[in-house]
Scaffold this motif. Structure first.
Motif, PDB file in Angstrom:
ATOM      1  N   PRO A  45      47.137 104.466  -2.745  1.00  0.00           N
ATOM      2  CA  PRO A  45      45.691 104.337  -2.488  1.00  0.00           C
ATOM      3  C   PRO A  45      45.383 104.533  -1.010  1.00  0.00           C
ATOM      4  O   PRO A  45      46.196 104.206  -0.138  1.00  0.00           O
ATOM      5  N   LEU A  46      44.193 105.058  -0.729  1.00  0.00           N
ATOM      6  CA  LEU A  46      43.843 105.399   0.646  1.00  0.00           C
ATOM      7  C   LEU A  46      43.357 104.209   1.454  1.00  0.00           C
ATOM      8  O   LEU A  46      43.622 104.118   2.652  1.00  0.00           O
ATOM      9  N   ILE A  47      42.608 103.298   0.839  1.00  0.00           N
ATOM     10  CA  ILE A  47      41.983 102.200   1.578  1.00  0.00           C
ATOM     11  C   ILE A  47      43.014 101.101   1.835  1.00  0.00           C
ATOM     12  O   ILE A  47      43.625 100.593   0.892  1.00  0.00           O
ATOM     13  N   PRO A  48      43.232 100.711   3.085  1.00  0.00           N
ATOM     14  CA  PRO A  48      44.281  99.736   3.402  1.00  0.00           C
ATOM     15  C   PRO A  48      43.892  98.288   3.110  1.00  0.00           C
ATOM     16  O   PRO A  48      43.598  97.492   3.994  1.00  0.00           O
ATOM     17  N   ILE A  49      43.865  97.968   1.830  1.00  0.00           N
ATOM     18  CA  ILE A  49      43.600  96.600   1.376  1.00  0.00           C
ATOM     19  C   ILE A  49      44.402  96.379   0.107  1.00  0.00           C
ATOM     20  O   ILE A  49      44.615  97.322  -0.680  1.00  0.00           O
ATOM     21  N   SER A 456      53.581  96.711   0.009  1.00  0.00           N
ATOM     22  CA  SER A 456      54.521  96.713   1.136  1.00  0.00           C
ATOM     23  C   SER A 456      54.642  98.108   1.725  1.00  0.00           C
ATOM     24  O   SER A 456      54.665  98.278   2.960  1.00  0.00           O
ATOM     25  N   SER A 457      54.688  99.109   0.871  1.00  0.00           N
ATOM     26  CA  SER A 457      54.762 100.496   1.335  1.00  0.00           C
ATOM     27  C   SER A 457      53.490 100.901   2.071  1.00  0.00           C
ATOM     28  O   SER A 457      53.546 101.543   3.127  1.00  0.00           O
ATOM     29  N   MET A 458      52.331 100.500   1.528  1.00  0.00           N
ATOM     30  CA  MET A 458      51.053 100.810   2.172  1.00  0.00           C
ATOM     31  C   MET A 458      50.961 100.146   3.544  1.00  0.00           C
ATOM     32  O   MET A 458      50.548 100.761   4.530  1.00  0.00           O
ATOM     33  N   LEU A 459      51.365  98.878   3.598  1.00  0.00           N
ATOM     34  CA  LEU A 459      51.255  98.116   4.840  1.00  0.00           C
ATOM     35  C   LEU A 459      52.183  98.694   5.904  1.00  0.00           C
ATOM     36  O   LEU A 459      51.824  98.774   7.086  1.00  0.00           O
ATOM     37  N   THR A 460      53.363  99.115   5.500  1.00  0.00           N
ATOM     38  CA  THR A 460      54.292  99.747   6.439  1.00  0.00           C
ATOM     39  C   THR A 460      53.708 101.049   6.976  1.00  0.00           C
ATOM     40  O   THR A 460      53.792 101.336   8.180  1.00  0.00           O
ATOM     41  N   ALA A 461      53.093 101.828   6.096  1.00  0.00           N
ATOM     42  CA  ALA A 461      52.525 103.114   6.513  1.00  0.00           C
ATOM     43  C   ALA A 461      51.364 102.925   7.487  1.00  0.00           C
ATOM     44  O   ALA A 461      51.261 103.643   8.490  1.00  0.00           O
ATOM     45  N   HIS A 462      50.517 101.948   7.230  1.00  0.00           N
ATOM     46  CA  HIS A 462      49.357 101.728   8.103  1.00  0.00           C
ATOM     47  C   HIS A 462      49.731 101.004   9.387  1.00  0.00           C
ATOM     48  O   HIS A 462      49.040 101.149  10.408  1.00  0.00           O
ATOM     49  N   GLY A 463      50.819 100.239   9.357  1.00  0.00           N
ATOM     50  CA  GLY A 463      51.393  99.669  10.567  1.00  0.00           C
ATOM     51  C   GLY A 463      50.461  98.784  11.368  1.00  0.00           C
ATOM     52  O   GLY A 463      49.637  98.050  10.827  1.00  0.00           O
ATOM     53  N   ASN A 464      50.581  98.879  12.695  1.00  0.00           N
ATOM     54  CA  ASN A 464      49.879  97.967  13.604  1.00  0.00           C
ATOM     55  C   ASN A 464      48.366  98.133  13.570  1.00  0.00           C
ATOM     56  O   ASN A 464      47.641  97.224  13.971  1.00  0.00           O
ATOM     57  N   ASP A 465      47.877  99.299  13.127  1.00  0.00           N
ATOM     58  CA  ASP A 465      46.419  99.473  13.028  1.00  0.00           C
ATOM     59  C   ASP A 465      45.804  98.352  12.189  1.00  0.00           C
ATOM     60  O   ASP A 465      44.717  97.858  12.491  1.00  0.00           O
ATOM     61  N   ILE A 466      46.508  97.952  11.130  1.00  0.00           N
ATOM     62  CA  ILE A 466      46.003  96.941  10.214  1.00  0.00           C
ATOM     63  C   ILE A 466      46.607  95.571  10.509  1.00  0.00           C
ATOM     64  O   ILE A 466      45.920  94.542  10.432  1.00  0.00           O
ATOM     65  N   ARG A 467      47.865  95.521  10.877  1.00  0.00           N
ATOM     66  CA  ARG A 467      48.533  94.235  11.107  1.00  0.00           C
ATOM     67  C   ARG A 467      47.945  93.451  12.282  1.00  0.00           C
ATOM     68  O   ARG A 467      48.085  92.229  12.354  1.00  0.00           O
ATOM     69  N   LYS A 468      47.290  94.135  13.211  1.00  0.00           N
ATOM     70  CA  LYS A 468      46.767  93.449  14.393  1.00  0.00           C
ATOM     71  C   LYS A 468      45.464  92.696  14.115  1.00  0.00           C
ATOM     72  O   LYS A 468      44.990  91.928  14.955  1.00  0.00           O
TER      73      LYS A 468
END
Length: 547
Positions: A45-49, A456-468
């Motif tokens: 999915p495209l949306i990081p949620i 987990s795969s999505m979160l890894t791909a989006h990385g620090n943009d989302i984790r911050k």
């Protein structure tokens, strides 16, 4: 991990939308997936949620397409195998529209944008950093979190909290947030809630999904369909539209009485079907200036003061021919002006039918229905913010990427309007239909989260943009982080997919690049051309009449 299909999940989500007695006619329910074709399968999915937002928007666009096909057959007497087409990736970009659109190549957050739009921020809730930062999640004395909101005038909430309405020395995000946070940490969540309720302003404690469903209102909302439909009368004749068309809603007159996002999205999407839309605003009322760039496509815009005799006279002349009224103001606002659904019903007295679409935060039923609210408040009260924060590995709520609830309710409002028109075309009568931001969120949460390996795969791909991101990341920060990450991972979706983009070169704003219509019903929808009317600022048209 087994391969994931956004298309197959979208189909399941679409079928789930019919649950809880969705008020559609049997033809819509029975034919379902036969009338829509999905494309644009994405491995992730495209949306990081963690919630199924991508699939929810694709499914709702599919439902819009199904009803549009039924209306096509009703109007044009078509026997051929007509289908709506929906690209799921295109649909997933729908709630990110304002983060992608430009005027003369300038994005919304560029300071140059102020020179291209008409300033309707009358109370400086967007231009003044301190006042803007009232709209944020803040920690409270009892270890909880509360979402305050500046609405379109931050002054009442500032005063109620014992804070100055203006503080010119706090002109940076963190400095402005610090002074507000110092005050919220002196009060419990319940104390802030009582204060905000007493002045009838928008705000909400940040609830988990479980806490929301434990409340009487949460239980009520979760039992309701995605949109409500009420027959107001059954004596007015069937709506007859010319088989000459050329579009599905050609000749249908829509009064747009809305501001900011969800309400204008309803009428913008109806404009994709060729409806004649008049957006009525007042220069005396504040609005978010930039959104006119996207949301005034397909509309002519006029300025009326409905509290003046002259304005009321003009407005009532427009009512004599209206087919659909879209109301996005605070609950009860138009009833006070004697233009609510019951007032319109008395005016027409069954001589001609109409559809009244009400969009709000909390909906038309339940014990919170009279409360004002916004997208961020819907996210906080329903559990979306907490779900997002926990999925990021935090013990704090975090706002979701993009105004999902606004666009979700806006899309539901378009579907509800098309559905009510279907009733008018087949059964006659007049109808009240309503949608809410909280109901979209309730449905989104009910769909569940992505499987752990996929997230987990999505979160890894989006990385620090989302984790911050954290609880105090405001609307712009969250949206920009999400769109930057999406563009990094999927640059072709906006830059190399011409079908996803609509360009209007000569508008009063300049050259506007925005998202093109998602649903395609060729050739009976204006999708190939975009909209009949180019976008323009509020109050642009001097002639208050139907086309």
């Amino acid at each position: 991990m087994p391969s994931y299909s956004t298309i197959e999940t979208t189909k399941q989500v679409l079928l789930s939308s019919f649950e809880n007695n969705l008020p559609v006619l049997p033809e819509v329910r029975a034919r379902g997936l036969e009338y829509v074709e999905f494309s644009g399968d994405s491995p992730e999915p495209l949306i990081p949620i963690v919630l199924q937002a991508h699939e929810s928007f694709a499914a709702l666009k599919g439902l819009e397409g199904i009803i549009a096909v039924v209306l096509s057959k009703q109007r044009f007497g078509l026997d051929q195998d007509l289908k709506a087409s929906v690209n799921c990736s295109h649909a997933a970009l729908f709630p990110a529209m304002s983060f992608l659109s430009t005027v003369d190549g300038v994005h919304k957050w560029n300071p140059e944008m102020k020179k291209k739009i008409v300033d309707t921020d009358l109370n400086q809730v967007y231009s003044n950093v301190y006042r803007r930062m009232l709209t944020n999640i803040y920690p409270t004395k009892d270890g909880r979190f509360y979402h305050l909101h500046a609405s379109l005038d931050a002054t009442p909430s500032f005063k109620a909290l014992g804070l100055p309405p203006y503080d010119e020395g706090r002109n940076e995000y963190q400095a402005a947030q610090k002074v507000i946070e110092q005050r919220t940490q002196q009060l419990s969540s319940d104390e802030i809630e009582a204060t905000i309720r007493a002045i009838k302003q928008a705000g909400s404690p940040c609830l988990t999904r479980e806490e929301f469903l434990a409340s009487p209102y949460g239980r009520y909302v979760s039992s309701r369909p995605l949109f409500e439909l009420k027959k107001l009368e059954s004596t007015s004749p069937v709506l007859k539209l010319s088989p000459e068309g050329p579009n599905i809603l050609s000749g249908v007159k829509v009064l747009d009485l809305t501001r900011v996002i969800a309400g204008p999205v309803i009428s913008r999407t109806l404009g994709e079907y060729g409806a004649d839309i008049l957006r009525v605003t007042s220069r005396n009322l504040p609005d978010q200036s930039y959104y006119a760039v996207d949301f005034n496509f397909g509309k002519r815009t006029i300025d009326l003061d409905l509290k003046s005799p002259e304005g009321r006279q003009v407005f009532e002349s427009l009512l004599e021919e209206v087919d659909v009224i879209v109301d996005g103001y605070r609950p009860g606002a138009f009833a006070k002006l004697k233009y609510g659904p019951e007032d319109i019903l008395k005016r027409f007295a069954g001589k001609r039918g109409f559809v009244y679409v009400k969009e709000s935060c909390y909906g038309d039923g339940g014990d919170w229905s009279d409360r004002p609210g916004w997208q961020q408040i819907a996210d906080s009260v329903s559990g979306v913010s907490w779900a997002n924060g926990k999925a990021l590995g935090l013990e704090e709520p975090v706002p979701p990427p993009f105004p999902l609830a606004d666009y979700g309710a806006g899309e539901l409002g378009c579907i509800a309007a098309l559905n009510a028109l279907h009733y008018r075309m087949t059964k006659g009568g007049s109808y009240f239909t309503s949608v809410s931001l909280v109901k979209y969120n309730d449905w989104l949460l009910s769909l569940g989260s992505y499987p752990a390996p996929l997230w987990s795969s999505m979160l890894t791909a989006h990385g620090n943009d989302i984790r911050k991101l954290r609880h105090n990341s405001n609307f712009d920060q969250v949206g920009l982080a999400a769109i930057n990450s999406m563009q990094r991972l999927h640059p072709h979706l906006w830059d190399s997919e011409p079908d996803f983009v609509y360009e209007a070169l000569n508008t009063p704003f300049g050259a506007v690049k925005t998202q093109s219509p998602v649903v395609r019903v060729e050739p009976y929808k204006t999708a190939s051309k975009g909209w009949i009317t180019a976008t323009r600022p509020a109050g642009y048209d001097s002639s208050p009449r139907w086309a």
